[in-house]
Design a protein around this motif. Structure first.
Motif, mmCIF file in Angstrom:
data_model
loop_
_atom_site.group_PDB
_atom_site.id
_atom_site.type_symbol
_atom_site.label_atom_id
_atom_site.label_comp_id
_atom_site.label_asym_id
_atom_site.label_seq_id
_atom_site.Cartn_x
_atom_site.Cartn_y
_atom_site.Cartn_z
ATOM 1 N N LYS A 202 -24.900 32.753 21.454
ATOM 2 C CA LYS A 202 -25.608 32.498 20.204
ATOM 3 C C LYS A 202 -26.675 31.418 20.384
ATOM 4 C CE LYS A 202 -24.701 31.622 15.297
ATOM 5 N NZ LYS A 202 -23.647 31.481 14.259
ATOM 6 N N LEU A 203 -26.373 30.428 21.211
ATOM 7 C CA LEU A 203 -27.300 29.323 21.431
ATOM 8 C C LEU A 203 -28.435 29.680 22.379
ATOM 9 C CD1 LEU A 203 -24.891 26.258 21.714
ATOM 10 C CD2 LEU A 203 -26.586 26.663 19.930
ATOM 11 N N SER A 204 -28.160 30.584 23.335
ATOM 12 C CA SER A 204 -29.182 30.889 24.342
ATOM 13 C C SER A 204 -29.133 32.349 24.772
ATOM 14 C CB SER A 204 -28.996 29.993 25.570
ATOM 15 O OG SER A 204 -29.891 30.381 26.592
ATOM 16 N N PRO A 205 -30.268 33.045 24.727
ATOM 17 C CA PRO A 205 -30.324 34.422 25.223
ATOM 18 C C PRO A 205 -30.370 34.492 26.748
ATOM 19 C CG PRO A 205 -32.503 33.742 24.488
ATOM 20 C CD PRO A 205 -31.563 32.599 24.169
ATOM 21 N N HIS A 206 -30.464 33.341 27.371
ATOM 22 C CA HIS A 206 -30.597 33.290 28.835
ATOM 23 C C HIS A 206 -29.272 32.998 29.526
ATOM 24 C CE1 HIS A 206 -34.844 33.446 28.068
ATOM 25 N NE2 HIS A 206 -34.801 32.298 27.390
ATOM 26 N N ILE A 207 -28.168 33.200 28.814
ATOM 27 C CA ILE A 207 -26.840 32.942 29.373
ATOM 28 C C ILE A 207 -26.020 34.223 29.360
ATOM 29 C CG2 ILE A 207 -24.628 31.774 28.980
ATOM 30 C CD1 ILE A 207 -26.147 29.331 28.099
ATOM 31 N N GLN A 208 -25.368 34.484 30.467
ATOM 32 C CA GLN A 208 -24.463 35.630 30.604
ATOM 33 C C GLN A 208 -23.049 35.088 30.774
ATOM 34 O OE1 GLN A 208 -25.332 38.011 34.036
ATOM 35 N NE2 GLN A 208 -23.757 39.521 33.616
ATOM 36 N N THR A 209 -22.094 35.617 30.004
ATOM 37 C CA THR A 209 -20.727 35.103 30.060
ATOM 38 C C THR A 209 -19.754 36.191 30.499
ATOM 39 O OG1 THR A 209 -20.248 35.625 27.736
ATOM 40 C CG2 THR A 209 -21.197 33.457 28.206
ATOM 41 N N ARG A 210 -18.661 35.762 31.099
ATOM 42 C CA ARG A 210 -17.572 36.656 31.485
ATOM 43 C C ARG A 210 -16.258 35.925 31.221
ATOM 44 N NH1 ARG A 210 -16.816 40.654 35.648
ATOM 45 N NH2 ARG A 210 -14.815 41.660 35.193
#
Length: 371
Positions: free
Chosen positions: A30-38
């Motif tokens: 939500k804070l950054s479109p440049h982060i990918q999480t797993r």
């Protein structure tokens, strides 16, 4: 530009740790479109056949021998070294391969076991430079959470920070960010819409949680709650405990227009929104979610260890009260019926007070490490 990768590791010993991981995952994106999480429950991912057996054994021990669990909790430091080594060799020998394959820019652990395992990997492999963030998902800090290889601790309160400092954790490694509650718990959708969704009535409403492990199946407390069913709406949320759900559905006492029996749902935030009282086990995440919603809480039989500490914190802060007798239950039912406006006004005041806290502070702290 390659997205920054955040690997969030949890374990399935109770739902709260994994809820925290998913809450952080949602907040980060939500804070950054440049982060990918797993998000991974490490034991289940690496050993899907053995992990459920271990969790089941743990659940049986918790429900049948709570004093033993309290003893283990109080003597966690001596147990932790042997346990970590055993789990590392039996279950997590491939963790380093996962880290190399996924190439995370930061690893976030919301349970002390993966935190201990990654810490050990970093200690054994000086070339493993990935930052390690440990999120303490209770309102206490015992020795199992602590390792020199942890780069940052995210904690719920100043009291937890103080406890870490007393265990010689450098203050610069600790940030008080509050508990990472899913953003949906800070939202306030329309009450009428939720009542219609769950086929509920416009009545004082009590949400009863903690049934996933059968920990709410207490005839005495339930009977006290049921005695008010003609005037108060009761919503029992049983989680994934299908056996208990079927048992209550077959019990004539629960066959009442003001009683709803609900199995597993991902919409606890909406149920809390329309509830005027939460009766629950004092797990760190559930209490934090209730806090975000401003709902007053009654705590049911805290387990020795972290649940006792959570109960003490929320009681001292005025956010909840332990069920020390049936009079506590009956007193709250009377308040719902005869002082309902006061309860609603206090809840509104509470929500205004906690509005100054940034609900995404934990996620922002992780993003700061990536920049």
């Amino acid at each position: 530009m390659r997205k920054k990768r955040v690997l969030l590791l949890s374990e399935g010993f109770g739902a709260g740790h994994t809820q925290a991981a998913y809450a952080l995952s949602s907040s980060l994106r939500k804070l950054s479109p440049h982060i990918q999480t797993r998000v991974l429950e490490l034991g289940s991912f690496l050993n899907p056949k053995m992990a459920p057996l271990i969790v089941s054994a743990y659940r049986k021990t918790v429900t049948s021998q709570p004093r033993l669990m309290g003893y283990v909790y109080r003597h966690q430091k001596s147990f932790n070294r042997l346990t970590t080594l055993a789990l590392h060799r039996i279950f997590y020998t491939h963790t380093q391969n996962i880290v190399k394959q996924l190439k995370p820019d930061v690893i976030v652990c919301t349970h002390f076991i993966p935190s201990a395992v990654v810490s050990r990997l970093k200690r054994l492999d000086p070339g493993l430079k990935v930052p390690l963030v440990t999120v303490i998902t209770d309102y206490d800090a015992h020795a199992s959470w602590i390792s020199p290889q942890v780069d940052r601790y995210l904690v719920s309160t100043q009291e937890v920070k103080t406890k870490l400092r007393q265990r010689s954790v450098p203050g610069g490694k600790i940030q008080v960010t509050g508990m990472p509650v899913h953003p949906s718990f800070w939202e306030h959708p329309g009450r009428e819409e939720i009542l219609e969704q769950f086929a509920l009535r416009e009545l004082p409403t009590v949400l009863v949680m903690g049934g996933g492990w059968g920990l709410m199946n207490d005839e005495v407390v339930n009977e006290a709650l049921l005695s008010w069913r003609d005037r108060v709406q009761l919503v029992f949320c049983l989680g994934r405990n299908d056996e208990l759900l079927a048992e209550l559905r077959s019990d004539a006492r629960y066959d009442h227009p003001n009683i709803s029996l609900i199995g597993f749902t991902r919409e606890i935030d909406r149920l809390m929104e329309i509830s005027d009282l939460l009766v629950t086990k004092p797990g760190g995440m559930t209490c934090s979610e209730g806090l975000a919603k401003g709902v007053p809480m009654l705590f049911y039989h805290p387990l020795p260890g972290q649940e006792e500490e959570n109960c003490r914190y929320f009681t001292a802060a005025g956010f909840g009260e332990p069920i020390t007798s049936l009079e506590v239950v009956n007193s709250w039912m009377k308040r719902l019926l005869y002082n309902y406006d006061d309860i609603r006004a206090k809840r509104k005041s509470h929500l205004e007070a906690i509005g100054r806290y940034h609900p995404l502070q934990s996620a922002q702290s992780i993003i700061d490490m990536l920049e």
